[in-house]
Write an enzyme that holds these catalytic residues in place. Structure first.
Site, PDB file in Angstrom:
ATOM      1  N   LYS A 193       0.858  -1.192   0.000  1.00  0.00           N
ATOM      2  CA  LYS A 193       0.000   0.000   0.000  1.00  0.00           C
ATOM      3  C   LYS A 193       0.890   1.236   0.000  1.00  0.00           C
ATOM      4  CE  LYS A 193      -2.187   2.645   2.952  1.00  0.00           C
ATOM      5  NZ  LYS A 193      -2.113   3.872   2.132  1.00  0.00           N
ATOM      6  N   GLU A 197      10.733   0.649   9.892  1.00  0.00           N
ATOM      7  CA  GLU A 197      11.705   1.730   9.649  1.00  0.00           C
ATOM      8  C   GLU A 197      10.965   3.005  10.013  1.00  0.00           C
ATOM      9  OE1 GLU A 197      14.682   1.125   8.907  1.00  0.00           O
ATOM     10  OE2 GLU A 197      14.590  -0.862   8.021  1.00  0.00           O
ATOM     11  N   CYS A 203      13.773  10.689   6.801  1.00  0.00           N
ATOM     12  CA  CYS A 203      13.881  10.209   8.186  1.00  0.00           C
ATOM     13  C   CYS A 203      15.311  10.316   8.704  1.00  0.00           C
ATOM     14  CB  CYS A 203      13.446   8.754   8.277  1.00  0.00           C
ATOM     15  SG  CYS A 203      11.796   8.512   7.687  1.00  0.00           S
ATOM     16  N   GLU A 225      11.048  15.227  15.346  1.00  0.00           N
ATOM     17  CA  GLU A 225      11.512  15.378  13.976  1.00  0.00           C
ATOM     18  C   GLU A 225      10.706  16.511  13.310  1.00  0.00           C
ATOM     19  OE1 GLU A 225      10.359  11.773  12.014  1.00  0.00           O
ATOM     20  OE2 GLU A 225      12.189  11.728  10.844  1.00  0.00           O
TER      21      GLU A 225
HETATM   22  C1  SIN Z   1      14.043   7.760   4.606  1.00  0.00           C
HETATM   23  O1  SIN Z   1      13.627   8.891   4.670  1.00  0.00           O
HETATM   24  O2  SIN Z   1      13.799   6.946   5.491  1.00  0.00           O
HETATM   25  C2  SIN Z   1      14.831   7.235   3.436  1.00  0.00           C
HETATM   26  C3  SIN Z   1      16.091   7.917   3.213  1.00  0.00           C
HETATM   27  C4  SIN Z   1      17.056   7.143   2.362  1.00  0.00           C
HETATM   28  O3  SIN Z   1      16.876   5.960   2.064  1.00  0.00           O
HETATM   29  O4  SIN Z   1      18.054   7.731   1.999  1.00  0.00           O
END
Ligand code: SIN
Length: 492
Positions: free
Chosen positions: A187, A262, A296, A393
């Protein structure tokens, strides 16, 4: 120049049926597009996808379950060949895919092209890795037995992916799952489903049998509830916020599914006084402003040692003021819009809180005159640990700079968070490099490097940032079960 190219590319995309308005279930494009997809740069509706729910999610899982036995029975080499074919199709459609990606996500097309290369690299890598999943021969525990451990595909995988990397976060899950012999229901984020469906079109052309890859769009709650509860799903793989990750983990616990997460980060970026300051500034630019700070692993907190603090702020601010904000297809654009009004409100709230607690805006700090969700890349000084942006964040183009005096304080501040995804530091002292690297409580550490992503290395976090790894040979193991077999009656 890009505008012309874009017009041509849109025509090519529709000619080649890459721009999809249907979901991809059991080898066919199905449904009617009734959930709009918007270009965050212009606010224009650029497409629509089906607003599917629990019934279609159940159908997708059943299709993946029906396809599993035959797919798992293919030889690793057969699976590898199909993946390789998909890789080649993705590379040859790179410009079209990048155009779709920019139009629904907003990132500059140069960055989108880079993301397609990055996405393709996972398919290529796992096409190779499919042939290298091995078990173990275990020493016998008594006479007359032989023991082995096999790696077998875990089964049907449910994957839920985010909007910030609409291609790479998909291939990073689908490619190892398929290589291991699993089938998948994915999804994509509601903001960016078109890239996912274009990848599905190419997977279909690559010859994956019906049901092996399924892409479902629609109601996140209803679909998520099926994916986390259906008894035939054996692994839920999720990239996204920690809050949603925890919810999925709770839901999946009822049927004891494996959950690979993740989640969010709160990356510290430490600059020691022995660092090459210019290199640190370049690393900071890459880490912080890639995808407008919507990653992230992007630096969320800059800790700079007192004696180089002012010089770092001056150099960083100069580089930040050179960034060019604009539509992702306009020539020279380095920064696109934020994904949504909600995202921009979060950035504004973090900034307002910081300023109310004593921080100063050095560059940027407000919405861009282009309007919409464009925001000025920002540097603030005087950041402190009581500010929201020290704990949460921001997921936007804000670089808050904290001052520190010594190594011990920097490490303590960097580790003072529930997150543990990525951390960065700059230093030229080898002993310090090892000392600090070992003490940082993070799954990934960039040392004198602002970018760490590659298909060759294990990507993932610790603490509340996640519990699994993607990429590298570690990534494929998430999609396997380890089965121990003890064989008796062996005569000498
Ligand atoms: C993410 O924002 O988790 C991915 C960043 C990346 O794979 O470089």
């Amino acid at each position: 120049m890009y505008l012309l190219k874009w017009t041509r590319t849109v025509r090519q995309i529709s000619d080649t049926r890459l721009l999809k308005s249907q979901a991809y279930l059991n080898g066919s494009f199905v449904g009617v597009g009734n959930a709009p997809v918007t270009n965050p740069s212009t606010g224009e509706v650029i497409g629509s996808v089906p607003d599917f729910g629990a019934d279609e999610a159940t159908e997708a899982v059943e299709a993946a379950a029906a396809a599993f036995e035959a797919w798992a029975a293919q030889t690793p080499k057969q699976r590898s060949i199909a993946l390789r074919h998909w890789f080649e199709l993705v590379v040859s459609a790179k410009e079209d895919l990048a155009a779709i990606l920019t139009s629904e996500q907003g990132k500059p097309v140069s960055e989108a092209l880079g993301e397609i290369d990055y996405a393709a690299s996972y398919i290529e890598y796992y096409a190779e890795e499919a042939k290298r999943i091995s078990g173990e021969v275990i020493p016998p525990h008594r006479h007359g037995v032989r023991n082995i451990a096999l790696r077998q595909p875990i089964g049907v995988v449910a994957a839920i992916t985010p909007w910030n990397f609409p291609a790479a976060m998909i291939t990073r899950k689908i490619a190892p799952a398929l290589a291991a012999g699993c089938t998948i229901v994915l999804k994509p984020a509601p903001e960016t489903p078109l890239t996912a469906l274009a990848l599905a079109e190419l997977a279909g052309r690559a010859g994956f049998p019906a049901g092996v890859v399924n892409i479902i769009t629609g109601d996140a709650r209803a679909i998520g509830a099926v994916l986390t509860s259906h008894p035939k799903v054996r692994l839920v793989s999720f990239t996204g916020s920690t809050e949603v990750g925890k919810l999925l983990m709770r839901q999946a616990s009822h049927s004891v599914k494996k959950v690979a997460l993740e989640l969010g980060g709160n990356a510290p970026f430490i600059v020691f006084d022995d660092a090459d300051l210019d290199a640190a500034v370049e690393g900071a630019m890459l880490s912080k402003f890639r995808n407008m700070g919507q990653t992230c692993i992007c630096a969320n907190r800059f800790y700079v040692q007192a004696s180089v603090h002012d010089a770092f702020i001056e150099k960083l601010s100069r580089r930040v003021s050179e960034l060019q904000i604009g539509d992702g297809f306009a020539e020279g654009t380095t920064q696109g819009p934020l994904i949504s009004e909600e995202a921009i409100l979060k950035v504004e709230a973090h900034l307002a809180d910081a300023v109310s607690k004593g921080a100063s805006v050095v560059v940027g700090g407000k919405r861009h005159p282009m309007g919409g969700t464009f925001f000025e890349p920002t540097v603030i000084s005087g950041a402190s640990s009581d500010m929201i942006l020290a704990r949460q964040e921001t997921f936007g183009p804000v670089a808050p700079v904290f001052r520190f005096e010594n190594e011990k304080d920097a490490i303590a501040a960097a580790n003072d968070t529930e997150s543990g995804l990525a951390a960065y530091f700059y230093s030229s002292d080898l002993s310090r490099i090892f000392r600090v690297m070992e003490k940082l409580e993070y799954g990934m550490v960039g040392i004198n490097a602002g970018l760490l992503s590659t298909e060759l290395a294990p990507f993932g976090g610790i603490k509340e940032s996640g519990n699994s790894r993607e990429g590298s040979h570690h990534g494929i193991l998430e999609f396997t079960e380890l089965k121990y077999a003890s064989i008796g009656g062996i005569t000498a």
